[in-house]
Design a protein around this motif. Structure first.
Motif, PDB file in Angstrom:
ATOM      1  N   UNK A  27     -88.106  28.180 -10.118  1.00 49.81           N
ATOM      2  CA  UNK A  27     -89.294  27.710 -10.841  1.00 49.81           C
ATOM      3  C   UNK A  27     -88.870  26.735 -11.935  1.00 49.81           C
ATOM      4  N   UNK A  28     -89.821  25.921 -12.343  1.00 51.17           N
ATOM      5  CA  UNK A  28     -89.486  24.901 -13.334  1.00 51.17           C
ATOM      6  C   UNK A  28     -89.095  25.527 -14.672  1.00 51.17           C
ATOM      7  N   UNK A  29     -88.133  24.905 -15.313  1.00 55.61           N
ATOM      8  CA  UNK A  29     -87.659  25.299 -16.642  1.00 55.61           C
ATOM      9  C   UNK A  29     -88.850  25.302 -17.615  1.00 55.61           C
ATOM     10  N   UNK A  88     -85.486  37.117 -11.835  1.00 53.50           N
ATOM     11  CA  UNK A  88     -84.393  37.317 -12.813  1.00 53.50           C
ATOM     12  C   UNK A  88     -83.349  36.202 -12.686  1.00 53.50           C
ATOM     13  N   UNK A  89     -83.191  35.674 -11.473  1.00 57.75           N
ATOM     14  CA  UNK A  89     -82.251  34.556 -11.302  1.00 57.75           C
ATOM     15  C   UNK A  89     -82.763  33.313 -12.028  1.00 57.75           C
ATOM     16  N   UNK A  90     -84.089  33.129 -12.025  1.00 57.46           N
ATOM     17  CA  UNK A  90     -84.666  32.025 -12.808  1.00 57.46           C
ATOM     18  C   UNK A  90     -84.341  32.224 -14.281  1.00 57.46           C
ATOM     19  N   UNK A  91     -84.534  33.452 -14.770  1.00 61.07           N
ATOM     20  CA  UNK A  91     -84.270  33.730 -16.192  1.00 61.07           C
ATOM     21  C   UNK A  91     -82.815  33.417 -16.535  1.00 61.07           C
ATOM     22  N   UNK A 166     -91.253  33.234 -23.895  1.00 61.88           N
ATOM     23  CA  UNK A 166     -92.633  33.651 -23.578  1.00 61.88           C
ATOM     24  C   UNK A 166     -92.812  33.841 -22.069  1.00 61.88           C
ATOM     25  N   UNK A 167     -92.273  32.904 -21.274  1.00 64.01           N
ATOM     26  CA  UNK A 167     -92.410  33.053 -19.814  1.00 64.01           C
ATOM     27  C   UNK A 167     -91.625  34.269 -19.318  1.00 64.01           C
ATOM     28  N   UNK A 168     -90.446  34.488 -19.913  1.00 67.31           N
ATOM     29  CA  UNK A 168     -89.653  35.658 -19.510  1.00 67.31           C
ATOM     30  C   UNK A 168     -90.409  36.944 -19.830  1.00 67.31           C
ATOM     31  N   UNK A 169     -91.067  36.957 -20.981  1.00 66.93           N
ATOM     32  CA  UNK A 169     -91.807  38.161 -21.379  1.00 66.93           C
ATOM     33  C   UNK A 169     -92.935  38.459 -20.378  1.00 66.93           C
TER      34      UNK A 169
END
Ligand SMILES: [Fe+2]
Ligand SMILES: [Fe+2]
Length: 209
Positions: A27-29, A88-91, A166-169
């Protein structure tokens, strides 16, 4: 794969996830398009240290999900768990990217956190799916609270880091819900306490090392 191949493969993954910007996001940064603010040296250094902590958390998440995938049956819920692991890989990738932008390196302790989390994930998987999912649920609950703390602690000038956290949350909260819907057992209070003490040791040390 036989057991030896599997172990070699997991050690290889653990080293790559721990120390290099090896993972590319799907997903986009979240900080894409946000201008880099002129952070003071103190602000930059604090943000970098917080992101080193979050990066360690994501390395640990990889250990947890891969350990779980190795031993848990996850009948009917494997797809959901695999999807969470992919997020989680995106994170991991986003934390790596932000660390690079802030000119900092990942924690040197990451291989130890990966190994510990892998072992805990695998042990929870062996205990049975409802415990394994309970472990994921409790971990994600603690991560959501932890991210809240970092968002409060971060300089208001650092909008890029804030967008990532915020996106991770949002994602972590969804992972927690999914584990619960999939039949997570409520862990004993003593175990929750132990998990939170381990997390505290990890966050305190990764801030500096
Ligand atoms: Fe995560
Ligand atoms: Fe998560």
């Amino acid at each position: 794969m036989n057991l030896v191949d599997q172990i070699i493969c997991e050690v290889d993954k653990g080293i790559k996830f721990s120390l290099h910007n090896y993972q590319k996001e799907n997903r986009r940064y979240p900080a894409y398009g946000i201008n880099e603010d002129n952070l003071s040296e103190i602000e930059r250094s604090h943000s970098a240290n917080l992101m080193r902590v979050n990066h360690s958390g994501e390395v640990a998440a990889q250990g947890l999900y891969r350990g779980q995938a190795m031993t848990a049956k996850l009948e009917g819920t494997r797809e959901k768990m695999d999807h969470a692991a992919q997020e989680e890989l995106d994170h991991l990738s986003w934390c790596n990217k932000r660390l690079e932008e802030l000119n900092e390196h990942p924690s040197l302790l990451n291989p130890a956190w990966y190994a510990l989390s892998f072992g805990m994930g695998a042990a929870a998987g062996l205990a049975g799916d409802k415990w394994s999912l309970g472990f994921v649920h409790e971990t994600e609950e603690q991560v959501v609270k932890h991210l809240e703390g970092h968002l409060d602690d971060l300089s208001l000038n650092d909008k890029k880091t804030a967008a990532i956290l915020e996106q991770m949350q949002i994602d972590e909260s969804k992972h927690s819900e999914e584990a619960l819907e999939s039949g997570a057992e409520n862990l004993p209070e003593g175990l929750k306490k132990v998990m939170s003490v381990i997390a505290k040791v990890m966050t305190r040390t990764s801030y500096y090392i």
